[in-house]
Motif scaffolding. Structure first.
Motif, PDB file in Angstrom:
ATOM      1  N   VAL A 134       7.813   4.103  -4.564  1.00 22.53           N
ATOM      2  CA  VAL A 134       8.756   5.088  -4.007  1.00 22.53           C
ATOM      3  C   VAL A 134      10.180   4.543  -4.065  1.00 22.53           C
ATOM      4  O   VAL A 134      11.120   5.263  -4.440  1.00 22.53           O
ATOM      5  CB  VAL A 134       8.359   5.475  -2.567  1.00 22.53           C
ATOM      6  CG1 VAL A 134       9.456   6.306  -1.903  1.00 22.53           C
ATOM      7  CG2 VAL A 134       7.044   6.246  -2.573  1.00 22.53           C
ATOM      8  N   ALA A 135      10.361   3.265  -3.753  1.00 24.45           N
ATOM      9  CA  ALA A 135      11.696   2.656  -3.854  1.00 24.45           C
ATOM     10  C   ALA A 135      12.194   2.707  -5.297  1.00 24.45           C
ATOM     11  O   ALA A 135      13.379   2.955  -5.547  1.00 24.45           O
ATOM     12  CB  ALA A 135      11.654   1.214  -3.343  1.00 24.45           C
ATOM     13  N   SER A 136      11.293   2.504  -6.237  1.00 21.65           N
ATOM     14  CA  SER A 136      11.653   2.589  -7.650  1.00 21.65           C
ATOM     15  C   SER A 136      12.096   4.007  -8.007  1.00 21.65           C
ATOM     16  O   SER A 136      13.108   4.195  -8.697  1.00 21.65           O
ATOM     17  CB  SER A 136      10.454   2.183  -8.523  1.00 21.65           C
ATOM     18  OG  SER A 136      10.715   2.450  -9.875  1.00 21.65           O
ATOM     19  N   LEU A 137      11.354   4.988  -7.532  1.00 16.94           N
ATOM     20  CA  LEU A 137      11.716   6.386  -7.782  1.00 16.94           C
ATOM     21  C   LEU A 137      13.131   6.662  -7.277  1.00 16.94           C
ATOM     22  O   LEU A 137      13.936   7.291  -7.966  1.00 16.94           O
ATOM     23  CB  LEU A 137      10.710   7.313  -7.101  1.00 16.94           C
ATOM     24  CG  LEU A 137      11.053   8.804  -7.098  1.00 16.94           C
ATOM     25  CD1 LEU A 137      11.048   9.358  -8.514  1.00 16.94           C
ATOM     26  CD2 LEU A 137      10.085   9.570  -6.220  1.00 16.94           C
ATOM     27  N   LEU A 138      13.441   6.164  -6.093  1.00 16.00           N
ATOM     28  CA  LEU A 138      14.759   6.408  -5.507  1.00 16.00           C
ATOM     29  C   LEU A 138      15.863   5.632  -6.224  1.00 16.00           C
ATOM     30  O   LEU A 138      17.019   6.078  -6.239  1.00 16.00           O
ATOM     31  CB  LEU A 138      14.736   6.086  -4.016  1.00 16.00           C
ATOM     32  CG  LEU A 138      13.878   7.050  -3.183  1.00 16.00           C
ATOM     33  CD1 LEU A 138      13.726   6.550  -1.749  1.00 16.00           C
ATOM     34  CD2 LEU A 138      14.467   8.453  -3.218  1.00 16.00           C
ATOM     35  N   ARG A 139      15.535   4.496  -6.816  1.00 10.16           N
ATOM     36  CA  ARG A 139      16.524   3.773  -7.621  1.00 10.16           C
ATOM     37  C   ARG A 139      16.885   4.589  -8.863  1.00 10.16           C
ATOM     38  O   ARG A 139      18.033   4.679  -9.258  1.00 10.16           O
ATOM     39  CB  ARG A 139      15.967   2.418  -8.079  1.00 10.16           C
ATOM     40  CG  ARG A 139      16.367   1.247  -7.242  1.00 10.16           C
ATOM     41  CD  ARG A 139      16.034  -0.077  -7.905  1.00 10.16           C
ATOM     42  NE  ARG A 139      14.642  -0.259  -8.262  1.00 10.16           N
ATOM     43  CZ  ARG A 139      13.678  -0.650  -7.421  1.00 10.16           C
ATOM     44  NH1 ARG A 139      13.967  -0.873  -6.152  1.00 10.16           N
ATOM     45  NH2 ARG A 139      12.444  -0.794  -7.846  1.00 10.16           N
ATOM     46  N   VAL A 140      15.856   5.170  -9.477  1.00 11.39           N
ATOM     47  CA  VAL A 140      16.058   5.946 -10.702  1.00 11.39           C
ATOM     48  C   VAL A 140      16.709   7.287 -10.384  1.00 11.39           C
ATOM     49  O   VAL A 140      17.567   7.766 -11.120  1.00 11.39           O
ATOM     50  CB  VAL A 140      14.712   6.152 -11.427  1.00 11.39           C
ATOM     51  CG1 VAL A 140      14.851   7.088 -12.607  1.00 11.39           C
ATOM     52  CG2 VAL A 140      14.154   4.806 -11.877  1.00 11.39           C
ATOM     53  N   VAL A 194      13.408  -3.340 -12.412  1.00  9.56           N
ATOM     54  CA  VAL A 194      13.382  -3.976 -11.091  1.00  9.56           C
ATOM     55  C   VAL A 194      11.951  -4.007 -10.567  1.00  9.56           C
ATOM     56  O   VAL A 194      11.465  -5.050 -10.104  1.00  9.56           O
ATOM     57  CB  VAL A 194      14.323  -3.250 -10.100  1.00  9.56           C
ATOM     58  CG1 VAL A 194      14.193  -3.837  -8.698  1.00  9.56           C
ATOM     59  CG2 VAL A 194      15.763  -3.317 -10.592  1.00  9.56           C
ATOM     60  N   LEU A 195      11.255  -2.879 -10.638  1.00  8.26           N
ATOM     61  CA  LEU A 195       9.862  -2.839 -10.199  1.00  8.26           C
ATOM     62  C   LEU A 195       9.016  -3.780 -11.050  1.00  8.26           C
ATOM     63  O   LEU A 195       8.171  -4.511 -10.528  1.00  8.26           O
ATOM     64  CB  LEU A 195       9.308  -1.415 -10.278  1.00  8.26           C
ATOM     65  CG  LEU A 195       7.831  -1.256  -9.880  1.00  8.26           C
ATOM     66  CD1 LEU A 195       7.605  -1.664  -8.431  1.00  8.26           C
ATOM     67  CD2 LEU A 195       7.363   0.171 -10.121  1.00  8.26           C
ATOM     68  N   PHE A 214       6.728  -9.059 -13.917  1.00  5.04           N
ATOM     69  CA  PHE A 214       6.976  -8.795 -15.332  1.00  5.04           C
ATOM     70  C   PHE A 214       8.466  -8.645 -15.615  1.00  5.04           C
ATOM     71  O   PHE A 214       8.927  -7.615 -16.087  1.00  5.04           O
ATOM     72  CB  PHE A 214       6.193  -7.557 -15.786  1.00  5.04           C
ATOM     73  CG  PHE A 214       4.719  -7.696 -15.548  1.00  5.04           C
ATOM     74  CD1 PHE A 214       3.965  -8.537 -16.345  1.00  5.04           C
ATOM     75  CD2 PHE A 214       4.107  -7.039 -14.497  1.00  5.04           C
ATOM     76  CE1 PHE A 214       2.609  -8.712 -16.111  1.00  5.04           C
ATOM     77  CE2 PHE A 214       2.743  -7.196 -14.255  1.00  5.04           C
ATOM     78  CZ  PHE A 214       2.000  -8.039 -15.067  1.00  5.04           C
ATOM     79  N   ALA A 215       9.217  -9.711 -15.318  1.00  3.37           N
ATOM     80  CA  ALA A 215      10.650  -9.703 -15.598  1.00  3.37           C
ATOM     81  C   ALA A 215      10.855  -9.667 -17.111  1.00  3.37           C
ATOM     82  O   ALA A 215      10.038 -10.181 -17.877  1.00  3.37           O
ATOM     83  CB  ALA A 215      11.310 -10.937 -14.991  1.00  3.37           C
ATOM     84  N   PRO A 275      11.670 -10.407 -20.814  1.00  2.00           N
ATOM     85  CA  PRO A 275      11.398  -9.295 -21.724  1.00  2.00           C
ATOM     86  C   PRO A 275      10.072  -8.580 -21.456  1.00  2.00           C
ATOM     87  O   PRO A 275       9.734  -7.627 -22.156  1.00  2.00           O
ATOM     88  CB  PRO A 275      11.374  -9.963 -23.094  1.00  2.00           C
ATOM     89  CG  PRO A 275      10.837 -11.325 -22.813  1.00  2.00           C
ATOM     90  CD  PRO A 275      11.410 -11.694 -21.467  1.00  2.00           C
ATOM     91  N   ASP A 276       9.288  -9.055 -20.480  1.00  3.84           N
ATOM     92  CA  ASP A 276       8.037  -8.372 -20.149  1.00  3.84           C
ATOM     93  C   ASP A 276       8.359  -7.007 -19.549  1.00  3.84           C
ATOM     94  O   ASP A 276       9.457  -6.772 -19.048  1.00  3.84           O
ATOM     95  CB  ASP A 276       7.219  -9.197 -19.167  1.00  3.84           C
ATOM     96  CG  ASP A 276       6.827 -10.546 -19.736  1.00  3.84           C
ATOM     97  OD1 ASP A 276       6.896 -10.719 -20.963  1.00  3.84           O
ATOM     98  OD2 ASP A 276       6.462 -11.426 -18.945  1.00  3.84           O
ATOM     99  N   ARG A 277       7.364  -6.127 -19.596  1.00  6.01           N
ATOM    100  CA  ARG A 277       7.554  -4.775 -19.071  1.00  6.01           C
ATOM    101  C   ARG A 277       6.238  -4.248 -18.516  1.00  6.01           C
ATOM    102  O   ARG A 277       5.179  -4.856 -18.694  1.00  6.01           O
ATOM    103  CB  ARG A 277       8.054  -3.834 -20.173  1.00  6.01           C
ATOM    104  CG  ARG A 277       9.432  -4.164 -20.671  1.00  6.01           C
ATOM    105  CD  ARG A 277      10.141  -3.007 -21.350  1.00  6.01           C
ATOM    106  NE  ARG A 277       9.317  -2.220 -22.231  1.00  6.01           N
ATOM    107  CZ  ARG A 277       9.140  -2.460 -23.524  1.00  6.01           C
ATOM    108  NH1 ARG A 277       9.702  -3.489 -24.103  1.00  6.01           N
ATOM    109  NH2 ARG A 277       8.391  -1.671 -24.261  1.00  6.01           N
ATOM    110  N   LEU A 278       6.337  -3.099 -17.885  1.00  5.32           N
ATOM    111  CA  LEU A 278       5.155  -2.377 -17.434  1.00  5.32           C
ATOM    112  C   LEU A 278       4.749  -1.361 -18.488  1.00  5.32           C
ATOM    113  O   LEU A 278       5.596  -0.774 -19.161  1.00  5.32           O
ATOM    114  CB  LEU A 278       5.430  -1.646 -16.121  1.00  5.32           C
ATOM    115  CG  LEU A 278       5.678  -2.515 -14.893  1.00  5.32           C
ATOM    116  CD1 LEU A 278       6.087  -1.637 -13.706  1.00  5.32           C
ATOM    117  CD2 LEU A 278       4.448  -3.331 -14.549  1.00  5.32           C
TER     118      LEU A 278
END
Length: 196
Positions: free
Chosen positions: A63-69, A143-144, A150-151, A153-156
């Motif tokens: 939810v915090a990620s959603l609000l960042r975006v 950020v998430l 997974f900072a 160059p890693d990703r989700l």
């Protein structure tokens, strides 16, 4: 059910309840995921397992990620994400351990991760579990990703919700296989699916 019937009957669902796979069942499913093609043997797959009380913590980070975006995200969207991530029997965090410095292109490494997730989904189905692969803005949030280990160059690559399907799953209509197949005759391929 034979292997081909298993593959042809798999569908995605988020109508899930307990139980989730045991540790041994999940380990077997991940072992199947690791059979995906892996050019260069880089092993980019990573699967974070979220169960129990940790689900609510993950939900709040999503939810915090959603609000960042989208700081103006409607409350209904926030509530939906909070509810889904905190109540699914199990959530798998799909990480991509990427090597941009390697001769194997990043896009191939990403495809290896995706192929692994498909193997995972098929293995879960073969064991009688339901699952759905979800992505959306949180999967693109660096950020998430970093908060989950997974900072860059890693990703989700998203998340997989896992559990026992509430009801027998109806087959979703898929295109006729022949509509996406074409014999190459030396020129550009033409597919029935594209001719509408």
């Amino acid at each position: 059910m034979n292997a081909m019937d298993q593959l042809l009957s798999r569908v995605s669902t988020d109508r899930l309840h307990e139980p989730a796979p045991t540790a041994a069942q999940l380990e077997q499913c991940v072992a199947a995921a690791l059979r995906a093609p892996d050019h260069g043997y880089l092993r980019p797959w990573r699967y974070g397992v979220v169960t129990g009380e940790a689900r609510a913590q993950l939900a709040e980070r999503v939810v915090a990620s959603l609000l960042r975006v989208d700081p103006a995200a409607p409350q209904a969207a926030q509530d939906k994400r909070r509810q889904r991530f905190s109540t699914m029997p199990m959530t798998l965090v799909l990480g991509m351990r990427l090597r941009p410095d390697h001769k194997i292109p990043v896009w191939e490494q990403e495809m290896t991760v995706a192929a692994g997730v498909m193997n995972l989904l098929n293995a879960l189905h073969a064991q009688g579990f339901g699952a759905i692969w979800v992505s959306g803005p949180p999967a693109q949030d660096p950020v998430l990703a970093a908060e989950l280990g997974f900072a860059a160059p890693d990703r989700l690559a998203g998340f997989v919700f896992v559990g026992t399907p509430e009801t027998p799953l109806p087959a979703h209509p898929r295109p006729d296989a022949t509509s996406v197949m074409a014999d190459w005759q030396g020129g550009p391929l033409s597919f029935a699916a594209d001719r509408g």
